[in-house]
Scaffold this motif. Structure first.
Motif, PDB file in Angstrom:
ATOM      1  N   LEU A 189      42.404  39.546  32.664  1.00  0.00           N
ATOM      2  CA  LEU A 189      41.892  38.464  31.822  1.00  0.00           C
ATOM      3  C   LEU A 189      42.192  38.775  30.373  1.00  0.00           C
ATOM      4  N   ALA A 190      42.617  37.763  29.629  1.00  0.00           N
ATOM      5  CA  ALA A 190      42.843  37.892  28.193  1.00  0.00           C
ATOM      6  C   ALA A 190      41.880  36.963  27.474  1.00  0.00           C
ATOM      7  N   SER A 191      41.092  37.503  26.564  1.00  0.00           N
ATOM      8  CA  SER A 191      40.158  36.701  25.780  1.00  0.00           C
ATOM      9  C   SER A 191      40.666  36.638  24.346  1.00  0.00           C
ATOM     10  N   VAL A 192      41.173  35.468  23.971  1.00  0.00           N
ATOM     11  CA  VAL A 192      41.758  35.293  22.637  1.00  0.00           C
ATOM     12  C   VAL A 192      41.096  34.103  21.941  1.00  0.00           C
ATOM     13  N   LEU A 193      39.782  34.049  22.014  1.00  0.00           N
ATOM     14  CA  LEU A 193      39.024  33.008  21.336  1.00  0.00           C
ATOM     15  C   LEU A 193      38.963  33.314  19.841  1.00  0.00           C
ATOM     16  N   PRO A 194      38.750  32.313  18.988  1.00  0.00           N
ATOM     17  CA  PRO A 194      38.753  32.541  17.531  1.00  0.00           C
ATOM     18  C   PRO A 194      37.631  33.451  17.052  1.00  0.00           C
ATOM     19  N   SER A 195      36.496  33.443  17.749  1.00  0.00           N
ATOM     20  CA  SER A 195      35.322  34.188  17.306  1.00  0.00           C
ATOM     21  C   SER A 195      35.212  35.531  18.015  1.00  0.00           C
ATOM     22  N   ASP A 196      34.928  36.589  17.236  1.00  0.00           N
ATOM     23  CA  ASP A 196      34.730  37.915  17.833  1.00  0.00           C
ATOM     24  C   ASP A 196      33.510  37.935  18.742  1.00  0.00           C
ATOM     25  N   SER A 197      32.468  37.199  18.358  1.00  0.00           N
ATOM     26  CA  SER A 197      31.264  37.161  19.184  1.00  0.00           C
ATOM     27  C   SER A 197      31.544  36.490  20.531  1.00  0.00           C
ATOM     28  N   ASP A 198      32.350  35.439  20.511  1.00  0.00           N
ATOM     29  CA  ASP A 198      32.705  34.765  21.766  1.00  0.00           C
ATOM     30  C   ASP A 198      33.551  35.677  22.652  1.00  0.00           C
ATOM     31  N   ASN A 199      34.484  36.392  22.051  1.00  0.00           N
ATOM     32  CA  ASN A 199      35.311  37.321  22.822  1.00  0.00           C
ATOM     33  C   ASN A 199      34.462  38.437  23.426  1.00  0.00           C
ATOM     34  N   THR A 200      33.490  38.914  22.665  1.00  0.00           N
ATOM     35  CA  THR A 200      32.590  39.951  23.173  1.00  0.00           C
ATOM     36  C   THR A 200      31.805  39.440  24.374  1.00  0.00           C
ATOM     37  N   TYR A 201      31.317  38.211  24.262  1.00  0.00           N
ATOM     38  CA  TYR A 201      30.524  37.622  25.345  1.00  0.00           C
ATOM     39  C   TYR A 201      31.379  37.398  26.588  1.00  0.00           C
ATOM     40  N   VAL A 202      32.608  36.937  26.395  1.00  0.00           N
ATOM     41  CA  VAL A 202      33.509  36.721  27.535  1.00  0.00           C
ATOM     42  C   VAL A 202      33.812  38.045  28.233  1.00  0.00           C
ATOM     43  N   VAL A 203      34.087  39.075  27.449  1.00  0.00           N
ATOM     44  CA  VAL A 203      34.390  40.389  28.022  1.00  0.00           C
ATOM     45  C   VAL A 203      33.198  40.913  28.808  1.00  0.00           C
ATOM     46  N   LEU A 204      32.004  40.780  28.242  1.00  0.00           N
ATOM     47  CA  LEU A 204      30.797  41.247  28.926  1.00  0.00           C
ATOM     48  C   LEU A 204      30.583  40.500  30.238  1.00  0.00           C
ATOM     49  N   SER A 205      30.741  39.187  30.203  1.00  0.00           N
ATOM     50  CA  SER A 205      30.562  38.380  31.417  1.00  0.00           C
ATOM     51  C   SER A 205      31.629  38.711  32.459  1.00  0.00           C
ATOM     52  N   ALA A 206      32.881  38.835  32.001  1.00  0.00           N
ATOM     53  CA  ALA A 206      33.985  39.123  32.921  1.00  0.00           C
ATOM     54  C   ALA A 206      33.804  40.480  33.592  1.00  0.00           C
ATOM     55  N   ARG A 207      33.362  41.474  32.827  1.00  0.00           N
ATOM     56  CA  ARG A 207      33.163  42.806  33.396  1.00  0.00           C
ATOM     57  C   ARG A 207      32.047  42.801  34.432  1.00  0.00           C
ATOM     58  N   MET A 208      31.013  42.009  34.195  1.00  0.00           N
ATOM     59  CA  MET A 208      29.909  41.924  35.157  1.00  0.00           C
ATOM     60  C   MET A 208      30.344  41.201  36.428  1.00  0.00           C
ATOM     61  N   LEU A 209      31.232  40.216  36.286  1.00  0.00           N
ATOM     62  CA  LEU A 209      31.677  39.433  37.444  1.00  0.00           C
ATOM     63  C   LEU A 209      32.757  40.142  38.259  1.00  0.00           C
ATOM     64  N   ASN A 210      33.534  41.015  37.609  1.00  0.00           N
ATOM     65  CA  ASN A 210      34.592  41.749  38.308  1.00  0.00           C
ATOM     66  C   ASN A 210      34.769  43.091  37.616  1.00  0.00           C
ATOM     67  N   ASN A 211      34.191  44.110  38.197  1.00  0.00           N
ATOM     68  CA  ASN A 211      34.182  45.432  37.556  1.00  0.00           C
ATOM     69  C   ASN A 211      35.566  46.067  37.487  1.00  0.00           C
ATOM     70  N   GLY A 212      36.469  45.679  38.402  1.00  0.00           N
ATOM     71  CA  GLY A 212      37.802  46.275  38.410  1.00  0.00           C
ATOM     72  C   GLY A 212      38.841  45.485  37.650  1.00  0.00           C
ATOM     73  N   LEU A 213      38.411  44.495  36.891  1.00  0.00           N
ATOM     74  CA  LEU A 213      39.331  43.606  36.194  1.00  0.00           C
ATOM     75  C   LEU A 213      39.957  44.282  34.973  1.00  0.00           C
ATOM     76  N   GLN A 214      41.243  44.038  34.774  1.00  0.00           N
ATOM     77  CA  GLN A 214      41.926  44.476  33.555  1.00  0.00           C
ATOM     78  C   GLN A 214      41.633  43.445  32.470  1.00  0.00           C
ATOM     79  N   ILE A 215      40.956  43.857  31.401  1.00  0.00           N
ATOM     80  CA  ILE A 215      40.531  42.920  30.361  1.00  0.00           C
ATOM     81  C   ILE A 215      41.161  43.296  29.027  1.00  0.00           C
ATOM     82  N   VAL A 216      41.881  42.346  28.452  1.00  0.00           N
ATOM     83  CA  VAL A 216      42.473  42.519  27.126  1.00  0.00           C
ATOM     84  C   VAL A 216      41.857  41.474  26.206  1.00  0.00           C
TER      85      VAL A 216
END
Length: 344
Positions: A189-216
């Motif tokens: 998953l790549a999170s390239v939203l304009p806001s750092d807070s939104d990117n942080t939230y997406v990363v946190l949610s993505a990690r909780m939903l899939n622990n083995g996911l490659q997140i950039v």
């Protein structure tokens, strides 16, 4: 997800558009069933004949006079009085609903969700700004399946439809949209939203939903990089710092940088990839020299063992194990062959 609960929030907002034709069809069915029961009772005909009489009466076809008694005539008058106007209006409204642009858009999105449900080991791009589009174009050139999530439906419709890219209109910070994008089956998953807070939230949610996911993820400064890394990102990229480092490398080693960029050009046939060797691979247990990859036009630049050990450059006597990562460079078709051998 194959239920109404799996729809995106935008689709939920369009539920009223879908509910209208459903109600109309229910009313038409109720009219015909009521007429069938009425003719069955007052005319004492069979179920099939009663259904036939109800339909020809309601549609005013007049193929046959249903009246055989005073009771039947009275029922026909009442039936037509209540049903004819409602029947005509329902048909008109049903036609309008089926031609409604929102109705067609709903089913288009529904078909897209069905396609997304069939994906596996795909990529998810959250945000469709300049960086998001660049990522999508790169993945498309490499024929990698991906799904885009963004709030701007008009922009997604204009760009993604033309390229046959799968997309979901919605807020990527909402877990529902990540789940609809198949995050449990995705590889990265790549999170390239304009806001750092939104990117942080997406990363946190993505990690909780899939622990083995490659997140950039994208970050604007060093503080944001640290926070997003703590949230669970595998890699965090700052466009400003990475761009500055790249310019510096061009200043010091312009020829080397130009060579590295060859693999990223639009019309380049060269690939620089990271390939993981699976347990079922035919390469497991072989020495690197025995694979004859160099003779096939593929250069193995490095090997990273499952325990973190790195061989750079790897000796020819290195034995390949399941779980090893090969960093390969070569022509796209040759690299694709290596990937196939590593997976078989």
């Amino acid at each position: 997800m194959n239920s109404w609960s799996s729809l995106t929030h935008l689709e939920a907002d369009r539920f009223a558009v879908i509910k209208r034709p459903v109600i109309i069809l229910a009313l038409l069915t109720l009219l015909i069933v009521g007429g069938t029961l009425g003719f069955r009772i007052v005319n004492e005909t069979s179920w099939l004949e009663s259904l036939y009489l109800a339909v020809i009466t309601l549609t005013t076809l007049g193929c046959r006079d249903p009246a055989t008694s005073n009771a039947t005539m009275a029922f026909v008058v009442i039936y037509l009085g209540f049903g004819l106007g409602l029947f005509s209006y329902s048909l008109f409204s049903l036609g309008q609903s089926l031609l409604d642009p929102q109705f067609r858009q709903f089913w288009k999105q529904r078909r897209m969700i069905n396609k997304i449900d069939s994906l596996k080991d795909h990529h998810i791009v959250c945000g469709f700004g300049r960086m998001g589009r660049t990522i999508c174009e790169y993945l498309d050139r490499r024929n990698r399946p991906f799904v885009v999530i963004d709030l701007d439906g008009d922009v997604l419709e204009a760009h993604c439809t033309a390229h046959n890219w799968l997309y979901i209109v919605g807020d990527a910070t909402d877990d529902v949209h990540l789940q609809n994008a198949g995050i449990s089956r995705a590889s990265s998953l790549a999170s390239v939203l304009p806001s750092d807070s939104d990117n942080t939230y997406v990363v946190l949610s993505a990690r909780m939903l899939n622990n083995g996911l490659q997140i950039v993820a994208r970050a604007s400064d060093e503080k944001a990089i640290q926070k997003i890394e703590r949230a669970g990102a595998t890699r965090v990229i700052s466009p400003f710092s990475s761009g500055g480092m790249k310019m510096a490398r061009f200043m010091i080693n312009p020829s080397v940088e130009s060579f590295v960029e060859v693999a990223d050009k639009h019309d380049s046939d060269l690939e620089l990839v990271d390939i993981q060797i699976k347990e079922t691979s035919s390469l497991v247990g072989k020495k690197l020299s025995e694979t004859k990859l160099a003779e096939q036009g593929v250069m193995i630049l490095a090997i990273r063992r499952a325990n973190g050990e790195q061989l750079l450059p790897p000796p020819g006597a290195s034995i390949l194990h399941a779980g090893d990562n090969l960093f390969a460079f070569g022509h796209a078709n040759k690299v694709a062959m290596v990937i196939s051998n590593c997976e078989e």
